[in-house]
Write a protein that holds these residues in place. Structure first.
Motif, PDB file in Angstrom:
ATOM      1  N   GLU A 110      35.603 -13.533  40.992  1.00 33.29           N
ATOM      2  CA  GLU A 110      35.114 -14.569  41.575  1.00 33.29           C
ATOM      3  C   GLU A 110      33.656 -14.840  41.348  1.00 33.29           C
ATOM      4  O   GLU A 110      33.285 -16.308  41.233  1.00 33.29           O
ATOM      5  CB  GLU A 110      35.272 -14.373  43.208  1.00 33.29           C
ATOM      6  CG  GLU A 110      36.688 -14.845  43.499  1.00 33.29           C
ATOM      7  CD  GLU A 110      37.051 -16.262  43.430  1.00 33.29           C
ATOM      8  OE1 GLU A 110      36.812 -16.993  44.642  1.00 33.29           O
ATOM      9  OE2 GLU A 110      37.420 -16.995  42.475  1.00 33.29           O
ATOM     10  N   ALA A 111      32.827 -13.896  41.361  1.00 33.85           N
ATOM     11  CA  ALA A 111      31.407 -14.249  40.995  1.00 33.85           C
ATOM     12  C   ALA A 111      31.165 -14.898  39.762  1.00 33.85           C
ATOM     13  O   ALA A 111      30.313 -15.897  39.494  1.00 33.85           O
ATOM     14  CB  ALA A 111      30.747 -12.818  41.353  1.00 33.85           C
ATOM     15  N   LEU A 112      32.087 -14.394  38.730  1.00 33.08           N
ATOM     16  CA  LEU A 112      31.821 -14.520  37.272  1.00 33.08           C
ATOM     17  C   LEU A 112      32.150 -16.043  37.252  1.00 33.08           C
ATOM     18  O   LEU A 112      31.643 -17.159  36.530  1.00 33.08           O
ATOM     19  CB  LEU A 112      32.395 -13.797  36.553  1.00 33.08           C
ATOM     20  CG  LEU A 112      31.633 -12.473  36.269  1.00 33.08           C
ATOM     21  CD1 LEU A 112      32.528 -11.511  35.375  1.00 33.08           C
ATOM     22  CD2 LEU A 112      30.332 -12.463  35.813  1.00 33.08           C
ATOM     23  N   ARG A 113      33.114 -16.631  38.021  1.00 38.51           N
ATOM     24  CA  ARG A 113      33.896 -17.922  38.096  1.00 38.51           C
ATOM     25  C   ARG A 113      32.927 -18.845  38.399  1.00 38.51           C
ATOM     26  O   ARG A 113      32.556 -19.952  38.033  1.00 38.51           O
ATOM     27  CB  ARG A 113      35.103 -17.639  38.835  1.00 38.51           C
ATOM     28  CG  ARG A 113      35.585 -19.238  39.073  1.00 38.51           C
ATOM     29  CD  ARG A 113      36.844 -19.181  39.939  1.00 38.51           C
ATOM     30  NE  ARG A 113      36.436 -19.172  41.337  1.00 38.51           N
ATOM     31  CZ  ARG A 113      35.839 -19.853  42.279  1.00 38.51           C
ATOM     32  NH1 ARG A 113      35.451 -21.170  41.861  1.00 38.51           N
ATOM     33  NH2 ARG A 113      35.648 -19.727  43.460  1.00 38.51           N
ATOM     34  N   VAL A 114      31.901 -18.417  39.648  1.00 42.99           N
ATOM     35  CA  VAL A 114      31.109 -19.444  40.459  1.00 42.99           C
ATOM     36  C   VAL A 114      29.733 -19.480  39.760  1.00 42.99           C
ATOM     37  O   VAL A 114      29.083 -20.384  39.716  1.00 42.99           O
ATOM     38  CB  VAL A 114      30.975 -19.067  41.794  1.00 42.99           C
ATOM     39  CG1 VAL A 114      29.886 -19.786  42.358  1.00 42.99           C
ATOM     40  CG2 VAL A 114      32.329 -19.088  42.752  1.00 42.99           C
ATOM     41  N   LEU A 115      29.418 -18.272  38.720  1.00 44.99           N
ATOM     42  CA  LEU A 115      28.127 -18.617  38.008  1.00 44.99           C
ATOM     43  C   LEU A 115      28.210 -19.557  36.889  1.00 44.99           C
ATOM     44  O   LEU A 115      29.251 -19.343  36.316  1.00 44.99           O
ATOM     45  CB  LEU A 115      27.786 -17.126  37.727  1.00 44.99           C
ATOM     46  CG  LEU A 115      27.311 -16.183  38.717  1.00 44.99           C
ATOM     47  CD1 LEU A 115      27.125 -14.364  37.926  1.00 44.99           C
ATOM     48  CD2 LEU A 115      26.093 -16.485  39.382  1.00 44.99           C
ATOM     49  N   ALA A 140      31.247 -22.620  38.063  1.00 51.58           N
ATOM     50  CA  ALA A 140      29.910 -22.678  37.419  1.00 51.58           C
ATOM     51  C   ALA A 140      28.943 -23.444  38.182  1.00 51.58           C
ATOM     52  O   ALA A 140      28.183 -24.391  37.548  1.00 51.58           O
ATOM     53  CB  ALA A 140      30.304 -23.202  36.124  1.00 51.58           C
ATOM     54  N   SER A 141      28.730 -23.235  39.535  1.00 51.99           N
ATOM     55  CA  SER A 141      28.012 -23.929  40.191  1.00 51.99           C
ATOM     56  C   SER A 141      26.710 -23.222  40.815  1.00 51.99           C
ATOM     57  O   SER A 141      25.964 -23.784  41.447  1.00 51.99           O
ATOM     58  CB  SER A 141      28.683 -24.439  41.702  1.00 51.99           C
ATOM     59  OG  SER A 141      29.421 -23.345  42.254  1.00 51.99           O
ATOM     60  N   ALA A 142      26.647 -22.024  40.490  1.00 53.14           N
ATOM     61  CA  ALA A 142      25.583 -21.158  40.994  1.00 53.14           C
ATOM     62  C   ALA A 142      24.700 -20.540  39.765  1.00 53.14           C
ATOM     63  O   ALA A 142      25.238 -20.004  38.733  1.00 53.14           O
ATOM     64  CB  ALA A 142      25.903 -20.157  42.003  1.00 53.14           C
ATOM     65  N   ASP A 143      23.296 -20.500  39.996  1.00 47.05           N
ATOM     66  CA  ASP A 143      22.491 -19.568  38.969  1.00 47.05           C
ATOM     67  C   ASP A 143      22.520 -18.114  39.390  1.00 47.05           C
ATOM     68  O   ASP A 143      22.466 -17.360  38.550  1.00 47.05           O
ATOM     69  CB  ASP A 143      21.223 -20.299  39.040  1.00 47.05           C
ATOM     70  CG  ASP A 143      21.002 -21.644  38.552  1.00 47.05           C
ATOM     71  OD1 ASP A 143      21.453 -21.993  37.493  1.00 47.05           O
ATOM     72  OD2 ASP A 143      20.491 -22.468  39.397  1.00 47.05           O
ATOM     73  N   PHE A 144      22.318 -18.038  40.745  1.00 43.65           N
ATOM     74  CA  PHE A 144      22.488 -16.411  41.059  1.00 43.65           C
ATOM     75  C   PHE A 144      23.627 -16.281  42.293  1.00 43.65           C
ATOM     76  O   PHE A 144      23.837 -17.418  43.050  1.00 43.65           O
ATOM     77  CB  PHE A 144      21.110 -16.159  41.981  1.00 43.65           C
ATOM     78  CG  PHE A 144      20.065 -15.869  41.093  1.00 43.65           C
ATOM     79  CD1 PHE A 144      19.750 -14.684  40.443  1.00 43.65           C
ATOM     80  CD2 PHE A 144      19.292 -16.858  40.616  1.00 43.65           C
ATOM     81  CE1 PHE A 144      18.972 -14.120  39.880  1.00 43.65           C
ATOM     82  CE2 PHE A 144      18.076 -16.612  39.786  1.00 43.65           C
ATOM     83  CZ  PHE A 144      17.829 -15.272  39.466  1.00 43.65           C
ATOM     84  N   ILE A 145      24.188 -15.301  42.383  1.00 43.22           N
ATOM     85  CA  ILE A 145      24.977 -14.803  43.471  1.00 43.22           C
ATOM     86  C   ILE A 145      24.494 -13.542  43.977  1.00 43.22           C
ATOM     87  O   ILE A 145      24.390 -12.582  43.146  1.00 43.22           O
ATOM     88  CB  ILE A 145      26.438 -14.564  43.272  1.00 43.22           C
ATOM     89  CG1 ILE A 145      27.123 -16.076  42.916  1.00 43.22           C
ATOM     90  CG2 ILE A 145      27.463 -14.036  44.347  1.00 43.22           C
ATOM     91  CD1 ILE A 145      28.546 -16.156  42.516  1.00 43.22           C
ATOM     92  N   THR A 146      24.198 -13.540  45.118  1.00 44.65           N
ATOM     93  CA  THR A 146      23.399 -12.123  45.856  1.00 44.65           C
ATOM     94  C   THR A 146      24.206 -11.515  46.828  1.00 44.65           C
ATOM     95  O   THR A 146      25.212 -12.308  47.692  1.00 44.65           O
ATOM     96  CB  THR A 146      22.129 -12.525  46.459  1.00 44.65           C
ATOM     97  OG1 THR A 146      22.110 -13.295  47.270  1.00 44.65           O
ATOM     98  CG2 THR A 146      21.139 -13.266  45.145  1.00 44.65           C
ATOM     99  N   TYR A 147      24.393 -10.441  47.007  1.00 40.61           N
ATOM    100  CA  TYR A 147      25.015  -9.500  48.008  1.00 40.61           C
ATOM    101  C   TYR A 147      24.153  -8.614  48.345  1.00 40.61           C
ATOM    102  O   TYR A 147      23.602  -7.457  47.724  1.00 40.61           O
ATOM    103  CB  TYR A 147      26.236  -8.823  47.621  1.00 40.61           C
ATOM    104  CG  TYR A 147      27.440  -9.597  47.119  1.00 40.61           C
ATOM    105  CD1 TYR A 147      28.383  -9.294  48.028  1.00 40.61           C
ATOM    106  CD2 TYR A 147      27.855 -10.252  46.193  1.00 40.61           C
ATOM    107  CE1 TYR A 147      29.753 -10.006  48.020  1.00 40.61           C
ATOM    108  CE2 TYR A 147      28.974 -10.858  45.931  1.00 40.61           C
ATOM    109  CZ  TYR A 147      30.140 -10.794  46.988  1.00 40.61           C
ATOM    110  OH  TYR A 147      30.951 -11.264  46.755  1.00 40.61           O
ATOM    111  N   ALA A 164      37.229 -14.406  47.478  1.00 37.26           N
ATOM    112  CA  ALA A 164      37.898 -15.773  47.368  1.00 37.26           C
ATOM    113  C   ALA A 164      36.861 -16.683  47.736  1.00 37.26           C
ATOM    114  O   ALA A 164      36.780 -17.594  48.931  1.00 37.26           O
ATOM    115  CB  ALA A 164      39.076 -15.932  48.264  1.00 37.26           C
ATOM    116  N   LEU A 165      36.033 -17.014  47.108  1.00 37.93           N
ATOM    117  CA  LEU A 165      34.594 -17.683  47.294  1.00 37.93           C
ATOM    118  C   LEU A 165      35.090 -19.301  47.294  1.00 37.93           C
ATOM    119  O   LEU A 165      35.686 -19.908  46.384  1.00 37.93           O
ATOM    120  CB  LEU A 165      33.565 -17.403  46.249  1.00 37.93           C
ATOM    121  CG  LEU A 165      32.793 -16.292  46.164  1.00 37.93           C
ATOM    122  CD1 LEU A 165      32.071 -16.096  44.968  1.00 37.93           C
ATOM    123  CD2 LEU A 165      32.232 -16.005  47.602  1.00 37.93           C
TER     124      LEU A 165
END
Length: 250
Positions: free
Chosen positions: A126-131, A104-111, A98-99
């Protein structure tokens, strides 16, 4: 593993944040080259969210590559250590499932070493939502290289005494079936004092939840075993970095 046991292990690092930060390995430059290659864009200038950032080991390296990083970390102890190490980096408390970030606020999400603590049925959407469209989700793990005989023998001792490996099973690190992704495995080594190697080993959740007596007994036996192999007290750790990258459709 039950959800409560998973949560207990995930938050166990709070009790060893300083040990984690000083003893855990970083990542080779070739990893970030591969992230950029598979993502199809550079890290320089990219808005990057490092989820499960811990004490900031990967965050620091992402910043050195020029990424504009925001860190997400659930644990209070790890977050406090992060703030001491990287006081100028934005850090928010939260979970990958639950980020606390805008669409659509990030170019990369890293784990880095952390996706296996999430529930992919929630963390992937969640990652796809924020990317942003075309953005990339990059997951990676430093795994002790079992092709090296002494590391394979150590892994067997871990299974014998604790019933598992320090890093968990490979299936725990997989994206759901059907998700298009690219994978890469990279090999690297580092030479460290034996004390650092044992502190690194002891910073894994397998030890942190086992109890101090059990952990100390194993590590004392391991010290004696490794001194026979490395009489000068310097251990060459060998790692395979497993990288997975998937992209949000553009």
């Amino acid at each position: 593993m039950t959800d409560s046991a998973q949560a207990r292990r995930a938050l166990s690092f709070d009790s060893a944040a300083d040990q984690y930060d000083s003893a855990r390995p970083g990542y080779p430059p070739a990893l970030f080259d591969a992230v950029e290659e598979l993502a199809g864009r550079p890290l320089t200038g990219a808005r990057t969210v490092d989820v499960g950032a811990g004490t900031g080991i990967a965050t620091r390296l992402l910043r050195e590559r020029g990424a504009r990083v925001t860190a997400v970390e659930p644990g209070a102890g790890m977050a406090a250590r992060f703030r001491r190490s990287l006081p100028g980096v934005p850090l928010v408390r939260g979970l990958g499932d639950a980020l606390p970030l805008a669409d659509a606020s990030a170019d990369f999400i890293t784990y880095a070493q952390s996706f296996h603590w999430t529930a992919p049925a929630r963390s992937l959407p969640e990652a796809l939502r924020v990317l942003r469209p075309g953005g990339a989700l990059a997951l990676w793990w430093n795994i002790a290289d079992g092709d090296v005989p002494w590391i394979a023998a150590q892994a067997e001792r871990l299974r014998r005494d604790f019933g598992g490996a320090a890093h968990g099973a490979r299936d725990d690190r997989a994206l759901p079936d059907g998700v298009p992704c690219a994978e890469r495995r990279l090999h690297w080594t580092r030479r460290v004092p034996l004390d650092t190697h044992l502190a690194n080993l002891g910073s894994h959740s397998l030890f942190l939840v086992a109890g101090k007596d059990a952990a100390r007994a194993f590590l004392d036996r391991e010290r004696a075993e490794l001194l026979r192999l490395f009489p000068d007290g310097t251990v060459e750790e060998a790692y395979a970095v497993d990288l997975t990258v998937t992209r949000r459709p553009g």
